[in-house]
Design an enzyme around this catalytic site. Structure first.
Site, PDB file in Angstrom:
ATOM      1  N   GLU A 108       0.856  -1.193   0.000  1.00 50.74           N
ATOM      2  CA  GLU A 108       0.000   0.000   0.000  1.00 50.74           C
ATOM      3  C   GLU A 108       0.885   1.233   0.000  1.00 50.74           C
ATOM      4  O   GLU A 108       2.083   1.148   0.267  1.00 50.74           O
ATOM      5  CB  GLU A 108      -0.949  -0.005   1.201  1.00 50.74           C
ATOM      6  CG  GLU A 108      -0.240   0.019   2.536  1.00 50.74           C
ATOM      7  CD  GLU A 108      -1.214   0.043   3.711  1.00 50.74           C
ATOM      8  OE1 GLU A 108      -2.425  -0.050   3.507  1.00 50.74           O
ATOM      9  OE2 GLU A 108      -0.716   0.148   4.843  1.00 50.74           O
ATOM     10  N   LYS A 110       2.920   4.553   0.971  1.00 47.20           N
ATOM     11  CA  LYS A 110       3.496   5.078   2.212  1.00 47.20           C
ATOM     12  C   LYS A 110       3.103   6.553   2.253  1.00 47.20           C
ATOM     13  O   LYS A 110       3.525   7.349   1.414  1.00 47.20           O
ATOM     14  CB  LYS A 110       5.018   4.918   2.204  1.00 47.20           C
ATOM     15  CG  LYS A 110       5.653   5.347   3.522  1.00 47.20           C
ATOM     16  CD  LYS A 110       7.124   4.932   3.558  1.00 47.20           C
ATOM     17  CE  LYS A 110       7.751   5.219   4.912  1.00 47.20           C
ATOM     18  NZ  LYS A 110       7.678   6.611   5.341  1.00 47.20           N
ATOM     19  N   ASP A 112       2.850  10.350   3.501  1.00 47.10           N
ATOM     20  CA  ASP A 112       3.813  11.262   4.086  1.00 47.10           C
ATOM     21  C   ASP A 112       3.087  12.205   5.038  1.00 47.10           C
ATOM     22  O   ASP A 112       2.579  13.239   4.644  1.00 47.10           O
ATOM     23  CB  ASP A 112       4.497  12.051   2.964  1.00 47.10           C
ATOM     24  CG  ASP A 112       5.824  12.584   3.413  1.00 47.10           C
ATOM     25  OD1 ASP A 112       6.244  12.244   4.534  1.00 47.10           O
ATOM     26  OD2 ASP A 112       6.434  13.338   2.642  1.00 47.10           O
ATOM     27  N   TYR A 217      -2.940   2.115   8.846  1.00 48.39           N
ATOM     28  CA  TYR A 217      -2.067   1.185   8.112  1.00 48.39           C
ATOM     29  C   TYR A 217      -1.767  -0.082   8.904  1.00 48.39           C
ATOM     30  O   TYR A 217      -1.053  -0.951   8.431  1.00 48.39           O
ATOM     31  CB  TYR A 217      -0.773   1.861   7.653  1.00 48.39           C
ATOM     32  CG  TYR A 217       0.054   2.506   8.740  1.00 48.39           C
ATOM     33  CD1 TYR A 217       0.621   1.758   9.770  1.00 48.39           C
ATOM     34  CD2 TYR A 217       0.293   3.876   8.722  1.00 48.39           C
ATOM     35  CE1 TYR A 217       1.375   2.351  10.755  1.00 48.39           C
ATOM     36  CE2 TYR A 217       1.051   4.486   9.717  1.00 48.39           C
ATOM     37  CZ  TYR A 217       1.590   3.716  10.734  1.00 48.39           C
ATOM     38  OH  TYR A 217       2.334   4.297  11.716  1.00 48.39           O
ATOM     39  N   LYS A 304      11.032   3.333  -1.130  1.00 47.15           N
ATOM     40  CA  LYS A 304      10.845   4.776  -1.284  1.00 47.15           C
ATOM     41  C   LYS A 304      10.766   5.194  -2.746  1.00 47.15           C
ATOM     42  O   LYS A 304      11.408   4.607  -3.609  1.00 47.15           O
ATOM     43  CB  LYS A 304      12.009   5.529  -0.607  1.00 47.15           C
ATOM     44  CG  LYS A 304      12.135   5.279   0.887  1.00 47.15           C
ATOM     45  CD  LYS A 304      10.977   5.811   1.692  1.00 47.15           C
ATOM     46  CE  LYS A 304      11.041   7.292   1.934  1.00 47.15           C
ATOM     47  NZ  LYS A 304      11.990   7.704   2.972  1.00 47.15           N
ATOM     48  N   CYS A 398      11.819  48.563 -14.681  1.00 43.89           N
ATOM     49  CA  CYS A 398      11.390  47.364 -15.404  1.00 43.89           C
ATOM     50  C   CYS A 398      12.600  46.755 -16.117  1.00 43.89           C
ATOM     51  O   CYS A 398      13.327  47.476 -16.809  1.00 43.89           O
ATOM     52  CB  CYS A 398      10.311  47.729 -16.415  1.00 43.89           C
ATOM     53  SG  CYS A 398       9.907  46.351 -17.519  1.00 43.89           S
ATOM     54  N   CYS A 401      11.683  47.288 -20.227  1.00 46.87           N
ATOM     55  CA  CYS A 401      11.583  48.600 -20.882  1.00 46.87           C
ATOM     56  C   CYS A 401      12.258  49.705 -20.082  1.00 46.87           C
ATOM     57  O   CYS A 401      12.273  50.855 -20.511  1.00 46.87           O
ATOM     58  CB  CYS A 401      10.124  48.949 -21.143  1.00 46.87           C
ATOM     59  SG  CYS A 401       9.219  49.306 -19.623  1.00 46.87           S
ATOM     60  N   CYS A 414       5.266  47.135 -13.728  1.00 45.10           N
ATOM     61  CA  CYS A 414       5.674  48.001 -14.819  1.00 45.10           C
ATOM     62  C   CYS A 414       4.395  48.649 -15.332  1.00 45.10           C
ATOM     63  O   CYS A 414       3.422  47.967 -15.627  1.00 45.10           O
ATOM     64  CB  CYS A 414       6.330  47.175 -15.919  1.00 45.10           C
ATOM     65  SG  CYS A 414       6.543  48.132 -17.430  1.00 45.10           S
ATOM     66  N   CYS A 419       5.291  48.364 -22.911  1.00 46.36           N
ATOM     67  CA  CYS A 419       6.435  47.518 -22.549  1.00 46.36           C
ATOM     68  C   CYS A 419       6.346  46.214 -23.347  1.00 46.36           C
ATOM     69  O   CYS A 419       5.299  45.550 -23.374  1.00 46.36           O
ATOM     70  CB  CYS A 419       6.418  47.231 -21.050  1.00 46.36           C
ATOM     71  SG  CYS A 419       7.626  45.990 -20.561  1.00 46.36           S
TER      72      CYS A 419
HETATM   73  S1  IVH Z   1       3.647   0.339   8.402  1.00 44.33           S
HETATM   74  C1  IVH Z   1       6.606  -1.014  11.531  1.00 44.33           C
HETATM   75  N1  IVH Z   1       2.411   1.477   6.434  1.00 44.33           N
HETATM   76  O1  IVH Z   1       6.072   5.390   7.845  1.00 44.33           O
HETATM   77  C2  IVH Z   1       5.995   0.276  11.393  1.00 44.33           C
HETATM   78  N2  IVH Z   1       3.808   2.822   7.812  1.00 44.33           N
HETATM   79  O2  IVH Z   1       8.942   4.778   8.283  1.00 44.33           O
HETATM   80  C3  IVH Z   1       4.688   0.111  10.767  1.00 44.33           C
HETATM   81  N3  IVH Z   1       3.821   5.182   7.184  1.00 44.33           N
HETATM   82  O3  IVH Z   1       6.145   5.348  11.322  1.00 44.33           O
HETATM   83  C4  IVH Z   1       4.582   1.016   9.682  1.00 44.33           C
HETATM   84  N4  IVH Z   1       2.406   5.009   5.515  1.00 44.33           N
HETATM   85  O4  IVH Z   1       4.230   6.606  10.239  1.00 44.33           O
HETATM   86  C5  IVH Z   1       3.259   1.636   7.458  1.00 44.33           C
HETATM   87  N5  IVH Z   1       1.194   2.347   4.701  1.00 44.33           N
HETATM   88  C6  IVH Z   1       2.038   2.535   5.708  1.00 44.33           C
HETATM   89  C7  IVH Z   1       2.562   3.789   6.040  1.00 44.33           C
HETATM   90  C8  IVH Z   1       3.470   3.888   7.090  1.00 44.33           C
HETATM   91  C9  IVH Z   1       3.153   5.837   6.217  1.00 44.33           C
HETATM   92  C10 IVH Z   1       4.771   5.810   8.124  1.00 44.33           C
HETATM   93  C11 IVH Z   1       4.522   5.429   9.557  1.00 44.33           C
HETATM   94  C12 IVH Z   1       5.804   4.858  10.059  1.00 44.33           C
HETATM   95  C13 IVH Z   1       6.774   5.308   9.045  1.00 44.33           C
HETATM   96  C14 IVH Z   1       7.863   4.281   8.945  1.00 44.33           C
END
Ligand code: IVH
Length: 650
Positions: A108, A110, A112, A217, A304, A398, A401, A414, A419
């Site tokens: 799934e 990740k 941010d 998650y 990543k 400017c 011009c 300007c 111009c």
């Molecule tokens: S699983 C073992 N799933 O990423 C930790 N983490 O670098 C379980 N995060 O602290 C994390 N999306 O805050 C998991 N789909 C996702 C996530 C996720 C974002 C963050 C989470 C964690 C950090 C780990």
């Protein structure tokens, strides 16, 4: 309302909110929600001992704390090992297969944002704790309760920790930062900081105002007996949590890489920021067998995405002059490859931004590139300064011009209508999509036509001939003829396009449409009062229109003669009736669609507006009328039911 009705109302509101905040699929109107909410609030004010803990009124951020106390997670919150490419993924998989060969993977995005642990006891949200050091975090339950995608109660009654990421959608992030600029506050560098900052507000009404979203998650402490993580997560979603926008079960590295490639390609289209994809072993028994290293679970890895942020150096600040004369600074940076694209310039928005961020020439900065948007500087690394950095001086003249600039504080302008930059950009704008949409008249061609001396204003475009064009370098017969055809096609356009193409300051597509609908070609003779009386047109716009017409009337008439834009259909003058020239607002459910009632009223010469204000003459309401009705009553506006409206018409 009695207690049974109250309980039902709370249930109904929670169902509405679940559809809206979790499923992203509203099943009612704001009006209807508000009305029911206020009835619930009314009941609770009179029966404070009967308030249900899952009532939506319990989410309002009205607590202010002096500081946060610490709280312990029931089980540790781990972090993830990162990998950055297929090779890294391969190495991780090899280790994992060594521990168990019979495994599949749950993938799934990740997200941010900021991680959050929710502890539910007896089906009630009892604590919300930030990650902290993984063992102990800060107790922010009051703030967490304001997040609408976090259920206050769940049907599962055992103690459970539900973990997830709190995020701010990118659109919301932009809005928050715009408001912060207006209030002279420092902006958030990215949605992650904005989410984390919003969670840790001492005043929970601030958290409540930020539209945070919780995306689960995983689980910590729990007694669930699912064999697969994917099943466990489905169960968590079914308790009322939001599903991630994408997840997949993969059987091997090829599957994982494929889904990663899709997510990475699509990452800009997600409403929230993603910084990678998380790969987790799907079989819970295998997860338990694999266990943890000192820092990370062995059964999971963060794959990543390539960085969108890079460090570079500001080499120079150049100036661009737009069609309105606004001068915008642009940073020229040391060319830097960000995810396959070489970035050489970053937008600086305006001169205040340079001051606010204290950006100096030779500064090391972090730039961000995401999607199609122009890269921007999000941070200056002041600790990297060595004295070679030079402050940037605001220009006085400017850059094109050389005429004197008008300093409006945030903006420098300007004022020379002739111009070169202003003229070229206004021709480009004239031909752009929301204006006359003239194919084949892009930036390069406009510059070439201008530099040749053939086109010094938009009017000159229509004096071009094949002979004249063929004399220019790079203009072959086909290209020239195509351009002439496109110019011919621009004739007879819709009237609002004609107004929009003039480039009147503060007047965009929507205002052009309003002007066109209300006045057609008479828009050059209207008064300030007549403009302001139109829905959505304000004083600033009115002044800008009048000034533009005063200076450019002759050009407008000349262009109109050449282009012959179509007059919008004028409505027939309605006979005398109680609704003629009145403003009405519609709310609630009626026997016919709102659109039909709107048409009926408009045919009587009424204007139908979307919101109630002092200018409203009538409110026509149907069933489940909500806040518009309350507002109309409070303003003393005449409120009519649908049948009263029909009686009045007859
Ligand atoms: S699983 C073992 N799933 O990423 C930790 N983490 O670098 C379980 N995060 O602290 C994390 N999306 O805050 C998991 N789909 C996702 C996530 C996720 C974002 C963050 C989470 C964690 C950090 C780990």
């Amino acid at each position: 309302m009695n207690i049974i009705q109250y309980k039902k109302a709370v249930e109904k509101l929670n169902l509405y909110a679940y559809h809206y905040y979790v499923l992203d699929d509203a099943i009612t109107t704001d009006d209807a929600y508000d009305k029911l909410y206020h009835r619930v609030l009314d009941f609770e004010e009179k029966n404070s001992n009967k308030i249900l803990s899952n009532s939506p009124t319990q989410r309002v951020g009205d607590s202010v704390s002096d500081g946060f106390i610490k709280a312990q997670h029931l089980s540790r919150m781990w972090s993830l090992e990162d990998v950055f490419d297929n090779e890294g993924l391969h190495a991780w998989l090899k280790k994992t297969y060594k521990l168990d060969e019979q495994i599949s993977f749950y993938c799934e995005p990740k997200f941010d944002g900021a991680s959050l642990n929710l502890i539910y006891k007896d089906g009630e949200l009892s604590q919300g704790i930030t990650r902290g050091d993984g063992e102990i975090g800060e107790l922010i339950t009051q703030n967490v309760k304001t997040i609408r995608s976090i259920p206050l109660t769940i049907e599962y009654k055992e103690c459970i920790e539900i973990r997830g990421e709190v995020v701010i959608f990118k659109k919301e992030f932009e809005k928050i930062n715009q408001a912060r600029v207006k209030n002279d506050e420092t902006v958030f560098a990215n949605p992650r900081n904005a989410a984390a900052g919003s969670l840790r507000q001492l005043d929970s009404s601030i958290t409540a105002s930020r539209n945070l979203i919780f995306l689960p998650y995983g689980v910590g402490e729990n007694l669930l007996e699912h064999k697969l993580l994917s099943q466990k997560m489905e169960y968590i979603y079914s308790l009322g949590f939001r599903k991630p926008p994408q997840s997949a079960i993969c059987k091997d590295i090829n599957d994982i890489q494929k889904i990663y490639d899709v997510m990475n390609k699509e990452r800009d289209n997600y409403p929230m920021m993603l910084d990678g994809m998380v790969v987790k072993v799907n079989e819970i028994a295998s997860q338990i067998d694999m266990g943890y290293t000192v820092k990370n679970p062995r059964f999971s890895v963060a794959y990543k995405f390539p960085a969108v942020e890079k460090i570079t150096t500001v080499k120079e600040i150049i100036l661009q002059v737009g069609r309105t004369g606004a001068v915008t600074p642009v940073a020229i940076v040391e060319p830097t490859n960000i995810d396959g694209v070489v970035v050489e310039r970053a937008t600086l928005h305006n001169f205040d931004e340079i001051d606010r961020k204290d950006i100096r020439i030779n500064d090391k900065v972090i730039i961000l590139r995401s999607g199609d948007v122009i890269p921007k500087i999000i941070k200056v690394l002041t600790y990297e300064r060595n004295g070679s950095e030079a402050k940037y001086e605001r220009p006085k003249a400017c850059p094109i011009c050389k005429s004197e600039l008008l300093d409006e504080g945030v903006l420098l302008k300007c004022q020379n209508l002739k111009c070169e930059a202003r003229v070229i950009n206004s021709i480009i704008y004239f031909a752009s999509k929301p204006c006359l949409n003239i194919d084949g008249l892009g930036n390069k061609i406009v510059e070439a036509l201008f530099n040749s001396g053939l086109v010094k204003s938009v009017v000159d475009l229509f004096d071009l001939t094949l002979d004249k064009l063929l004399k220019l370098e790079g203009f072959k017969e086909k290209k020239s003829q195509n351009l002439l055809n496109s110019l011919e096609d621009a004739k007879g356009s819709e009237y609002w396009r004609f107004i929009n193409s003039l480039g009147i300051e503060h007047v965009g597509e929507v205002a052009s449409k309003t002007l066109s609908e209300n006045f057609g070609s008479n828009f050059i003779d209207v008064t300030k009062e007549e403009i302001i009386a139109c829905d959505g047109l304000g004083e600033e716009m009115a002044e800008s229109i009048l000034e533009f017409v005063r200076v450019n009337k002759e050009t407008i008439l000349k262009l109109q003669y050449i282009l012959k834009p179509l007059e919008p259909n004028k409505k027939e003058e309605a006979k005398e009736n109680p609704f003629k020239d009145k403003t009405a607002v519609l709310t609630g459910t009626m026997s016919e669609s709102r659109e039909a009632i709107k048409e009926l009223l408009e045919s009587l010469g009424a204007k139908v507006s979307g919101s109630v204000s002092k200018k409203t003459d009538f409110l026509v309401y149907g069933e489940d009328a909500g806040s518009k009705y309350d507002k109309a009553v409070s303003l003393g506006i005449e409120c009519l039911t649908e049948s009263q409206m029909r009686e009045k018409i007859e």
